[in-house]
Design a protein around this motif. Structure first.
Motif, PDB file in Angstrom:
ATOM      1  N   ILE A   5       1.244  -1.240  -0.554  1.00  0.00           N
ATOM      2  CA  ILE A   5      -0.515   0.102   0.061  1.00  0.00           C
ATOM      3  C   ILE A   5       1.183   0.823   0.109  1.00  0.00           C
ATOM      4  O   ILE A   5       0.414   2.308   0.524  1.00  0.00           O
ATOM      5  CB  ILE A   5      -0.800   0.074   0.712  1.00  0.00           C
ATOM      6  N   SER A   6       1.786   1.121  -0.420  1.00  0.00           N
ATOM      7  CA  SER A   6       3.000   2.238   0.151  1.00  0.00           C
ATOM      8  C   SER A   6       2.282   3.929  -0.894  1.00  0.00           C
ATOM      9  O   SER A   6       2.935   4.676  -1.483  1.00  0.00           O
ATOM     10  CB  SER A   6       4.473   1.991  -1.169  1.00  0.00           C
ATOM     11  N   TYR A   7       2.131   3.129  -2.519  1.00  0.00           N
ATOM     12  CA  TYR A   7       1.669   3.804  -3.271  1.00  0.00           C
ATOM     13  C   TYR A   7      -0.197   4.329  -3.562  1.00  0.00           C
ATOM     14  O   TYR A   7      -0.468   3.078  -3.060  1.00  0.00           O
ATOM     15  CB  TYR A   7       1.889   3.404  -5.036  1.00  0.00           C
ATOM     16  N   ASN A   8      -0.230   5.415  -3.980  1.00  0.00           N
ATOM     17  CA  ASN A   8      -1.999   6.040  -4.005  1.00  0.00           C
ATOM     18  C   ASN A   8      -2.242   5.414  -4.980  1.00  0.00           C
ATOM     19  O   ASN A   8      -2.734   6.285  -5.833  1.00  0.00           O
ATOM     20  CB  ASN A   8      -2.229   7.308  -3.531  1.00  0.00           C
ATOM     21  N   ARG A   9      -2.706   4.495  -5.102  1.00  0.00           N
ATOM     22  CA  ARG A   9      -3.784   3.725  -6.211  1.00  0.00           C
ATOM     23  C   ARG A   9      -5.596   3.552  -6.158  1.00  0.00           C
ATOM     24  O   ARG A   9      -5.083   2.624  -4.526  1.00  0.00           O
ATOM     25  CB  ARG A   9      -3.179   2.159  -6.404  1.00  0.00           C
ATOM     26  N   SER A  10      -6.280   3.895  -6.693  1.00  0.00           N
ATOM     27  CA  SER A  10      -7.206   3.210  -6.620  1.00  0.00           C
ATOM     28  C   SER A  10      -7.531   1.835  -6.601  1.00  0.00           C
ATOM     29  O   SER A  10      -8.517   1.739  -5.337  1.00  0.00           O
ATOM     30  CB  SER A  10      -8.282   4.617  -7.696  1.00  0.00           C
ATOM     31  N   GLU A  11      -6.765   1.628  -7.644  1.00  0.00           N
ATOM     32  CA  GLU A  11      -7.780  -0.082  -7.229  1.00  0.00           C
ATOM     33  C   GLU A  11      -7.297  -0.744  -6.116  1.00  0.00           C
ATOM     34  O   GLU A  11      -7.922  -1.429  -6.001  1.00  0.00           O
ATOM     35  CB  GLU A  11      -6.760  -0.301  -8.720  1.00  0.00           C
ATOM     36  N   THR A  12      -6.138  -0.249  -5.403  1.00  0.00           N
ATOM     37  CA  THR A  12      -5.529  -1.168  -4.106  1.00  0.00           C
ATOM     38  C   THR A  12      -6.994  -0.588  -3.172  1.00  0.00           C
ATOM     39  O   THR A  12      -6.843  -1.496  -2.112  1.00  0.00           O
ATOM     40  CB  THR A  12      -4.320  -0.197  -3.817  1.00  0.00           C
ATOM     41  N   LYS A  13      -7.335   0.710  -3.074  1.00  0.00           N
ATOM     42  CA  LYS A  13      -7.601   1.331  -1.980  1.00  0.00           C
ATOM     43  C   LYS A  13      -9.373   0.770  -1.807  1.00  0.00           C
ATOM     44  O   LYS A  13      -9.658   0.370  -0.900  1.00  0.00           O
ATOM     45  CB  LYS A  13      -8.140   2.833  -2.097  1.00  0.00           C
ATOM     46  N   LEU A  53       9.943  -9.302   5.928  1.00  0.00           N
ATOM     47  CA  LEU A  53      10.503  -8.586   7.329  1.00  0.00           C
ATOM     48  C   LEU A  53      12.520  -8.598   7.457  1.00  0.00           C
ATOM     49  O   LEU A  53      12.490  -7.626   7.550  1.00  0.00           O
ATOM     50  CB  LEU A  53       9.883  -9.102   8.019  1.00  0.00           C
ATOM     51  N   ILE A  54      12.777  -9.124   6.949  1.00  0.00           N
ATOM     52  CA  ILE A  54      14.224 -10.059   6.878  1.00  0.00           C
ATOM     53  C   ILE A  54      14.925  -8.799   6.009  1.00  0.00           C
ATOM     54  O   ILE A  54      16.633  -9.108   5.706  1.00  0.00           O
ATOM     55  CB  ILE A  54      14.231 -11.543   6.424  1.00  0.00           C
ATOM     56  N   LEU A  55      14.463  -8.769   4.611  1.00  0.00           N
ATOM     57  CA  LEU A  55      14.531  -7.718   3.569  1.00  0.00           C
ATOM     58  C   LEU A  55      15.343  -6.023   4.613  1.00  0.00           C
ATOM     59  O   LEU A  55      16.327  -6.094   3.940  1.00  0.00           O
ATOM     60  CB  LEU A  55      13.967  -7.879   2.289  1.00  0.00           C
ATOM     61  N   ASP A  56      15.057  -5.973   5.484  1.00  0.00           N
ATOM     62  CA  ASP A  56      15.976  -4.669   6.773  1.00  0.00           C
ATOM     63  C   ASP A  56      16.592  -5.467   7.954  1.00  0.00           C
ATOM     64  O   ASP A  56      15.512  -6.036   8.139  1.00  0.00           O
ATOM     65  CB  ASP A  56      15.249  -3.606   6.195  1.00  0.00           C
ATOM     66  N   ILE A  57      17.477  -4.100   8.587  1.00  0.00           N
ATOM     67  CA  ILE A  57      17.483  -4.510   9.380  1.00  0.00           C
ATOM     68  C   ILE A  57      16.637  -4.184  10.950  1.00  0.00           C
ATOM     69  O   ILE A  57      17.074  -3.974  12.041  1.00  0.00           O
ATOM     70  CB  ILE A  57      19.281  -4.765   9.389  1.00  0.00           C
ATOM     71  N   LEU A  79      11.420   0.908   2.092  1.00  0.00           N
ATOM     72  CA  LEU A  79      10.845   1.844   1.430  1.00  0.00           C
ATOM     73  C   LEU A  79       9.143   1.705   1.299  1.00  0.00           C
ATOM     74  O   LEU A  79       8.396   2.009   1.287  1.00  0.00           O
ATOM     75  CB  LEU A  79      11.345   2.571   1.333  1.00  0.00           C
ATOM     76  N   GLU A  80       8.742   0.117   1.761  1.00  0.00           N
ATOM     77  CA  GLU A  80       7.787  -0.042   0.864  1.00  0.00           C
ATOM     78  C   GLU A  80       6.279   0.056   2.930  1.00  0.00           C
ATOM     79  O   GLU A  80       6.916  -1.072   3.596  1.00  0.00           O
ATOM     80  CB  GLU A  80       7.903  -1.004   0.620  1.00  0.00           C
ATOM     81  N   THR A  81       5.470   0.257   2.529  1.00  0.00           N
ATOM     82  CA  THR A  81       4.347  -0.374   3.362  1.00  0.00           C
ATOM     83  C   THR A  81       3.236  -1.781   3.291  1.00  0.00           C
ATOM     84  O   THR A  81       3.050  -1.091   1.734  1.00  0.00           O
ATOM     85  CB  THR A  81       3.372   0.908   3.824  1.00  0.00           C
ATOM     86  N   TYR A  82       3.257  -2.340   3.654  1.00  0.00           N
ATOM     87  CA  TYR A  82       2.154  -4.064   3.005  1.00  0.00           C
ATOM     88  C   TYR A  82       1.263  -3.651   4.751  1.00  0.00           C
ATOM     89  O   TYR A  82       1.623  -3.349   5.741  1.00  0.00           O
ATOM     90  CB  TYR A  82       3.298  -5.077   3.533  1.00  0.00           C
ATOM     91  N   ALA A  83       0.742  -4.349   3.646  1.00  0.00           N
ATOM     92  CA  ALA A  83      -0.941  -4.491   4.684  1.00  0.00           C
ATOM     93  C   ALA A  83      -1.495  -5.470   4.741  1.00  0.00           C
ATOM     94  O   ALA A  83      -1.641  -6.455   3.445  1.00  0.00           O
ATOM     95  CB  ALA A  83      -1.709  -3.589   4.230  1.00  0.00           C
ATOM     96  N   LEU A  84      -1.972  -6.279   5.894  1.00  0.00           N
ATOM     97  CA  LEU A  84      -2.288  -7.454   6.151  1.00  0.00           C
ATOM     98  C   LEU A  84      -4.295  -7.651   6.003  1.00  0.00           C
ATOM     99  O   LEU A  84      -4.327  -7.053   6.848  1.00  0.00           O
ATOM    100  CB  LEU A  84      -1.923  -8.410   6.386  1.00  0.00           C
TER     101      LEU A  84
END
Length: 142
Positions: A5-13, A53-57, A79-84
């Motif tokens: 959900i990092s980017y403001n996309r209408s289809e994701t919303k 989650l293991i991609l960064d420290i 730098l990405e935001t994810y949503a479950l």
């Protein structure tokens, strides 16, 4: 459903709003005494989330947003935001050890350290709201 959900996309919303409803209005959030959790420390996750989650420290933290028909568990990786996205009828919430909660949806799970009384209070709020709103509607089943 696990989404970036990092980017403001209408289809994701639209996908999110279809699954868990639109965000609460300001008046509804005041009546609920807030619709967001405090910062939650992640202790364990399912393999799909773990691989992100293991991609960064950085410290693995998340927060939970309450919605009319479900919850959204959000976390960051790189730098990405994810949503479950979890509708109430698919949400399973367990209290494990006295200091841990487990949030399950199908094959996804996130275990959260609960060392703050505010976290216990928020989890009770989720359970209370789920009890009142958990029955799936006909449009949710399609």
């Amino acid at each position: 459903m696990l989404l970036n959900i990092s980017y403001n996309r209408s289809e994701t919303k639209e996908k999110i709003n279809k699954e868990v409803g639109t965000p609460f209005t300001l008046l509804e959030r005041i009546k609920l005494n807030g619709s967001g959790s405090p910062k939650l420390q992640i202790t364990s996750t399912s393999i799909e989330i773990h691989n992100l989650l293991i991609l960064d420290i950085n410290t693995n933290i998340c927060n939970i947003e309450l919605r009319p028909k479900g919850i959204i568990v959000m976390f960051r990786s790189l730098l990405e935001t994810y949503a479950l996205i979890i509708p109430y009828y698919k949400l399973n919430l367990y209290k494990g050890k006295s200091e841990e909660y487990s949030v399950y949806k199908d094959h996804y799970f996130i275990k959260i350290k609960a060392d703050n009384p505010a976290i216990h209070k928020f989890m009770l709020k989720i359970l209370d709201y789920k009890a009142d709103n958990a029955l799936p509607q006909i449009e949710d089943i399609r």
